[in-house]
Every structure is written in structure tokens, then in C-alpha cells.
Design a protein around this motif. Sequence first.
Motif, PDB file in Angstrom:
ATOM      1  N   PRO A   1       1.120  -1.076  -0.463  1.00  0.00           N
ATOM      2  CA  PRO A   1       0.095  -0.436  -0.315  1.00  0.00           C
ATOM      3  C   PRO A   1       0.404   1.442   0.214  1.00  0.00           C
ATOM      4  O   PRO A   1       2.064   1.715   1.083  1.00  0.00           O
ATOM      5  CB  PRO A   1      -1.123   0.005   1.097  1.00  0.00           C
ATOM      6  N   GLN A   2       0.144   1.876  -0.564  1.00  0.00           N
ATOM      7  CA  GLN A   2       1.244   3.779  -0.736  1.00  0.00           C
ATOM      8  C   GLN A   2       0.455   4.822  -0.465  1.00  0.00           C
ATOM      9  O   GLN A   2       1.055   5.566  -0.103  1.00  0.00           O
ATOM     10  CB  GLN A   2       1.864   4.150  -2.670  1.00  0.00           C
ATOM     11  N   ASN A   3      -0.952   4.428   0.581  1.00  0.00           N
ATOM     12  CA  ASN A   3      -1.853   5.189   0.692  1.00  0.00           C
ATOM     13  C   ASN A   3      -2.737   4.508   1.218  1.00  0.00           C
ATOM     14  O   ASN A   3      -3.111   3.336   1.810  1.00  0.00           O
ATOM     15  CB  ASN A   3      -1.929   6.205   0.234  1.00  0.00           C
ATOM     16  N   ASN A   4      -3.636   5.517   2.666  1.00  0.00           N
ATOM     17  CA  ASN A   4      -3.933   4.757   3.294  1.00  0.00           C
ATOM     18  C   ASN A   4      -5.654   4.217   2.654  1.00  0.00           C
ATOM     19  O   ASN A   4      -5.825   3.200   3.002  1.00  0.00           O
ATOM     20  CB  ASN A   4      -4.683   6.224   3.824  1.00  0.00           C
ATOM     21  N   GLU A   5      -5.890   4.235   1.733  1.00  0.00           N
ATOM     22  CA  GLU A   5      -7.031   3.611   0.902  1.00  0.00           C
ATOM     23  C   GLU A   5      -6.822   2.573   0.453  1.00  0.00           C
ATOM     24  O   GLU A   5      -7.306   1.692   0.649  1.00  0.00           O
ATOM     25  CB  GLU A   5      -7.406   4.848  -0.158  1.00  0.00           C
ATOM     26  N   GLN A   6      -5.503   2.079  -0.469  1.00  0.00           N
ATOM     27  CA  GLN A   6      -4.909   0.921  -0.670  1.00  0.00           C
ATOM     28  C   GLN A   6      -4.996  -0.133   1.141  1.00  0.00           C
ATOM     29  O   GLN A   6      -5.458  -0.605   0.801  1.00  0.00           O
ATOM     30  CB  GLN A   6      -3.797   1.245  -1.323  1.00  0.00           C
ATOM     31  N   LEU A   7      -4.034   0.546   1.906  1.00  0.00           N
ATOM     32  CA  LEU A   7      -4.016   0.094   3.033  1.00  0.00           C
ATOM     33  C   LEU A   7      -5.768   0.054   3.468  1.00  0.00           C
ATOM     34  O   LEU A   7      -5.588  -1.740   3.495  1.00  0.00           O
ATOM     35  CB  LEU A   7      -3.530   1.150   3.561  1.00  0.00           C
ATOM     36  N   PHE A   8      -6.010   0.419   3.612  1.00  0.00           N
ATOM     37  CA  PHE A   8      -8.065   0.543   3.971  1.00  0.00           C
ATOM     38  C   PHE A   8      -8.228  -0.867   2.516  1.00  0.00           C
ATOM     39  O   PHE A   8      -9.356  -2.303   3.577  1.00  0.00           O
ATOM     40  CB  PHE A   8      -8.456   0.989   3.975  1.00  0.00           C
ATOM     41  N   GLU A   9      -8.327  -1.103   1.557  1.00  0.00           N
ATOM     42  CA  GLU A   9      -8.748  -1.927   0.643  1.00  0.00           C
ATOM     43  C   GLU A   9      -8.140  -3.609   0.936  1.00  0.00           C
ATOM     44  O   GLU A   9      -8.216  -4.704   1.160  1.00  0.00           O
ATOM     45  CB  GLU A   9      -8.386  -1.449  -1.049  1.00  0.00           C
ATOM     46  N   GLU A  10      -6.762  -3.125   1.510  1.00  0.00           N
ATOM     47  CA  GLU A  10      -6.263  -4.361   1.792  1.00  0.00           C
ATOM     48  C   GLU A  10      -6.545  -4.987   3.240  1.00  0.00           C
ATOM     49  O   GLU A  10      -6.870  -6.451   2.888  1.00  0.00           O
ATOM     50  CB  GLU A  10      -4.748  -4.082   2.070  1.00  0.00           C
ATOM     51  N   ILE A  11      -6.841  -4.508   3.877  1.00  0.00           N
ATOM     52  CA  ILE A  11      -7.672  -4.363   5.456  1.00  0.00           C
ATOM     53  C   ILE A  11      -8.878  -5.713   4.769  1.00  0.00           C
ATOM     54  O   ILE A  11      -9.326  -6.742   5.307  1.00  0.00           O
ATOM     55  CB  ILE A  11      -7.967  -3.583   6.879  1.00  0.00           C
ATOM     56  N   GLU A  12     -10.056  -4.796   3.928  1.00  0.00           N
ATOM     57  CA  GLU A  12     -10.728  -5.456   3.763  1.00  0.00           C
ATOM     58  C   GLU A  12     -10.777  -6.719   3.213  1.00  0.00           C
ATOM     59  O   GLU A  12     -11.446  -7.683   2.873  1.00  0.00           O
ATOM     60  CB  GLU A  12     -11.682  -4.449   3.445  1.00  0.00           C
ATOM     61  N   SER A  13      -9.985  -6.638   2.626  1.00  0.00           N
ATOM     62  CA  SER A  13     -10.136  -7.719   1.018  1.00  0.00           C
ATOM     63  C   SER A  13      -9.351  -8.914   2.413  1.00  0.00           C
ATOM     64  O   SER A  13      -9.710 -10.317   1.871  1.00  0.00           O
ATOM     65  CB  SER A  13      -8.823  -7.376   0.152  1.00  0.00           C
ATOM     66  N   ILE A  14      -8.536  -8.584   2.822  1.00  0.00           N
ATOM     67  CA  ILE A  14      -7.911  -9.408   3.556  1.00  0.00           C
ATOM     68  C   ILE A  14      -9.337 -10.407   4.740  1.00  0.00           C
ATOM     69  O   ILE A  14      -8.634 -12.110   5.404  1.00  0.00           O
ATOM     70  CB  ILE A  14      -6.555  -9.078   4.551  1.00  0.00           C
ATOM     71  N   GLY A  15      -9.993  -9.543   5.093  1.00  0.00           N
ATOM     72  CA  GLY A  15     -10.815 -10.197   6.425  1.00  0.00           C
ATOM     73  C   GLY A  15     -11.352 -10.931   5.412  1.00  0.00           C
ATOM     74  O   GLY A  15     -12.057 -11.856   5.618  1.00  0.00           O
ATOM     75  N   LYS A  16     -11.741 -10.655   3.580  1.00  0.00           N
ATOM     76  CA  LYS A  16     -12.760 -10.706   3.760  1.00  0.00           C
ATOM     77  C   LYS A  16     -11.914 -12.943   2.803  1.00  0.00           C
ATOM     78  O   LYS A  16     -13.249 -13.502   2.776  1.00  0.00           O
ATOM     79  CB  LYS A  16     -12.845 -10.837   1.933  1.00  0.00           C
ATOM     80  N   LEU A  17     -10.881 -12.204   2.742  1.00  0.00           N
ATOM     81  CA  LEU A  17     -10.431 -13.887   2.251  1.00  0.00           C
ATOM     82  C   LEU A  17     -10.254 -14.791   3.621  1.00  0.00           C
ATOM     83  O   LEU A  17     -10.107 -15.760   3.334  1.00  0.00           O
ATOM     84  CB  LEU A  17      -8.741 -13.738   1.682  1.00  0.00           C
ATOM     85  N   THR A  18      -9.878 -14.582   4.292  1.00  0.00           N
ATOM     86  CA  THR A  18     -10.044 -14.341   6.088  1.00  0.00           C
ATOM     87  C   THR A  18     -10.879 -15.268   6.500  1.00  0.00           C
ATOM     88  O   THR A  18     -10.581 -15.877   7.857  1.00  0.00           O
ATOM     89  CB  THR A  18      -8.777 -14.647   6.808  1.00  0.00           C
ATOM     90  N   GLY A  19     -12.265 -14.910   6.404  1.00  0.00           N
ATOM     91  CA  GLY A  19     -13.504 -14.990   7.167  1.00  0.00           C
ATOM     92  C   GLY A  19     -13.507 -13.764   8.217  1.00  0.00           C
ATOM     93  O   GLY A  19     -14.790 -14.469   9.248  1.00  0.00           O
ATOM     94  N   THR A  20     -12.814 -13.324   8.071  1.00  0.00           N
ATOM     95  CA  THR A  20     -13.400 -11.848   8.775  1.00  0.00           C
ATOM     96  C   THR A  20     -13.511 -10.584   8.530  1.00  0.00           C
ATOM     97  O   THR A  20     -12.928  -9.598   9.054  1.00  0.00           O
ATOM     98  CB  THR A  20     -11.497 -12.291   9.880  1.00  0.00           C
ATOM     99  N   HIS A  21     -14.363 -11.079   7.633  1.00  0.00           N
ATOM    100  CA  HIS A  21     -14.845  -9.660   7.119  1.00  0.00           C
ATOM    101  C   HIS A  21     -15.879  -8.393   8.196  1.00  0.00           C
ATOM    102  O   HIS A  21     -15.669  -6.733   8.065  1.00  0.00           O
ATOM    103  CB  HIS A  21     -15.625  -9.720   5.986  1.00  0.00           C
ATOM    104  N   GLU A  22     -16.203  -8.806   9.407  1.00  0.00           N
ATOM    105  CA  GLU A  22     -16.704  -7.742  10.005  1.00  0.00           C
ATOM    106  C   GLU A  22     -15.840  -7.172  10.833  1.00  0.00           C
ATOM    107  O   GLU A  22     -16.383  -5.685  11.056  1.00  0.00           O
ATOM    108  CB  GLU A  22     -17.890  -8.347  10.869  1.00  0.00           C
ATOM    109  N   ARG A  23     -14.600  -7.823  11.064  1.00  0.00           N
ATOM    110  CA  ARG A  23     -14.043  -7.273  11.620  1.00  0.00           C
ATOM    111  C   ARG A  23     -13.099  -5.962  11.379  1.00  0.00           C
ATOM    112  O   ARG A  23     -12.772  -5.308  11.659  1.00  0.00           O
ATOM    113  CB  ARG A  23     -12.697  -8.387  12.337  1.00  0.00           C
ATOM    114  N   ALA A  24     -12.686  -6.679   9.772  1.00  0.00           N
ATOM    115  CA  ALA A  24     -12.224  -5.479   9.488  1.00  0.00           C
ATOM    116  C   ALA A  24     -12.766  -3.980   9.036  1.00  0.00           C
ATOM    117  O   ALA A  24     -12.864  -3.307   9.517  1.00  0.00           O
ATOM    118  CB  ALA A  24     -11.755  -6.128   7.776  1.00  0.00           C
ATOM    119  N   VAL A  25     -14.130  -4.096   8.702  1.00  0.00           N
ATOM    120  CA  VAL A  25     -15.134  -3.318   8.880  1.00  0.00           C
ATOM    121  C   VAL A  25     -15.012  -2.027  10.497  1.00  0.00           C
ATOM    122  O   VAL A  25     -14.856  -0.991  10.204  1.00  0.00           O
ATOM    123  CB  VAL A  25     -16.833  -3.493   8.654  1.00  0.00           C
ATOM    124  N   GLU A  26     -15.470  -2.988  11.248  1.00  0.00           N
ATOM    125  CA  GLU A  26     -15.403  -2.272  12.656  1.00  0.00           C
ATOM    126  C   GLU A  26     -13.841  -1.941  12.932  1.00  0.00           C
ATOM    127  O   GLU A  26     -13.576  -0.747  13.539  1.00  0.00           O
ATOM    128  CB  GLU A  26     -15.108  -3.526  13.937  1.00  0.00           C
TER     129      GLU A  26
END
Length: 344
Positions: free
Chosen positions: A156-181
Motif C-alpha cells: 500500500p502506498q496510501n491509506n485508501e490502498q491500506l484500507f482496501e487491503e485490510i478489507e480484502s484480507i478480511g474477506k479472504l480469511t472470513g473476518t470481514h466483520e472485524r475488518a469493517v470494525e
Amino acid sequence: MYLRRVMAFLLVVNVSAWLFLLSACNSENGESMATSADTIVVTDIRGKEVRLSEPAKRVIVLYQGALDGMYMLNAEHTVVGIQNNIYTNPETFRYFSKLDPRIARKQLPAPGNWETSTNIESVLALKPDLVIIASGQTDAIRLLESLDVQVYAVSPQNNEQLFEEIESIGKLTGTHERAVELLAYTRRKLGEIAEATDHIKQKKSVYYAWSGGRIYSTSGQNSRMAECFRLAGVRNACTFAIDQPNINPETLISWDPDIILLWSTDPQVLYDKKELAVLQAVKNKNVHVLDPPFFYDPHTLKIMYAAIELHNVAYGANEHFDLDENRRDIMTNLYGAKATALLE
């Protein structure tokens, strides 16, 4: 006889037609079933889609920021391999060993490093559902994908890319609710910081030097550290747009920053450079180290704490930015119960 031959020919044609149609339908259904089986679809930093039929149960993480994010997401139970740097860097090991007893006992396999190398055989032996790796490791990524290993590339080069990374990894690992939080808290906290720093008219300039005493390696205008500077209400002394420029002493002297910020470097390394004695930051001892670096990693959501401390260094403490209070608040919200061990 002729009539029977014609009827036989028509029968063969009809059967062939039906077989063709059946094959086509099966092919279409197969494609439809394959598509519907991909219940999780995200896009990584390369713009490439990553597809899983179910949340990953075996994940290898070869990028420190993403590994940190796995513990924030409470997805550490899926981690079966990490980068070797976690073990070899004493400061990194100190904190990750508090997050995971397997790391404390050095039980997690380490089939690669952050940016330099990946042992493909060792990766395959762990039978991962997913490999999270720095996008710069293009050869390793290409080889893994050719072997049908699902790869999610990060950098990630900026916050929006970092946020997308966290949300995507949350989806890929079944922890999307925690990512949103996590992201809701982070955006709220970043808003508070911005509100407290936006009013600054005369912004102090800050020069950032890389870890390990690399005084003349810095971060340009398009970098994670520059984003941290903007959040803190200071100005990046480096005027170059590129992410990781190397400069010479004359360039640094021409910038003459108000503050010099170090990462995993003893300030004496800077003070020993006689050619830099003319700098105002050196004369006034305005040299600051973000220590311990674990709490300030700009490649993670902890960029907000780095910004708070840098703001205090530049402008003095205020009622918004009590460092101890913010450290407890931020770490507790990011790591939950695991923060207790980190803050000891």
C-alpha cells in the motif's frame, strides 16, 4: 433400401446435434458452476482478482504489515507460514512473539523474506490456500500462480490502498466483520487527528531517514511516511516525488529541516556526521527516534499513532494528543485483548 439409408443418416445427424447441444450446455453449466463456486472475489494491489471458494484456512504471510493486520483481524489461526525477518529482527520478534506463542517458540515455518526471496518448495510444502506477499516479488508471484497457488499481492502506498487491503484480507480469511470494525475506528480516529492539525499554518519541515543508519535514504512525497507527515500537520522536507530517493549531504543541507526523524537508528550516527553539523535540527538537537518501531509502522493502521507522536514532537503536547492515553486507546482498538501483552 434408399429410404432406410436416409432415415439412418437423419438419425445420426440428430444424435450428433443433441450431443453437441448437451456438451455446450454442460460447458456453460460448468462455467456457471465454477463462477458460482468462487464465493470470495477481491482485487489486489496489482489490480488482479483473487478468487476463493471459501475462506482460507492455511495462509502464508510474507509481508510484515499484512502479518500485523492478520492479528488485528483475529485471523492468526489461519497463519501457517511467515517471513523469516520476524525471527531475525530482535525488535520485531519481541512484539510478534507476544502476539503469537508459536512465534515465541519459533514454531511457525518461515519460507521467505519480506522483499528479497521466497523458497517456493517450502511454500508448496505448507499447502497454502493463500499466499500474501509483497508485490515487488514478481518472480515468486509468477511462479506461484503458474502452480495454481492463490496469491494476494500487497504494497500500500496510501491509506485508501491500506484500507482496501485490510478489507480484502478480511474477506479472504472470513473476518470481514472485524475488518469493517477496524476501518470504522481508524477513519474516526484519523478524522479526529485531521481536525486537530488542519489549522496549522506554518508547518514545520521534517526529514525522515531510513532504518539501520541510512541517513541519506529517505521517503519522497508519494510515500507512506509522507502521508503520515500530512496527517501530523508537518511538511516533508524531501521535495522529490519518488517513493524512496537516495540523496547526498549537500541536498539535505539545502533542505535544512526543522526536525530529523529516525527509524531504528541511534541519533549518534547522525551527530557523528561532521558534514551535517550545520543543520538547524542537529544544532538544536531536534532529532527524534520512533521507538519501539512496532507501534509506529506506517504500513499498518498504526500510522495514526506515528502521526500523533510526530505532531507532539513538532508542536508540543496538547489536550488532544496525550501519548500514553492514545497508545492504550489505539492498540486496544486494533488488537483487542492481545494489546495487554503488547503494552506491558
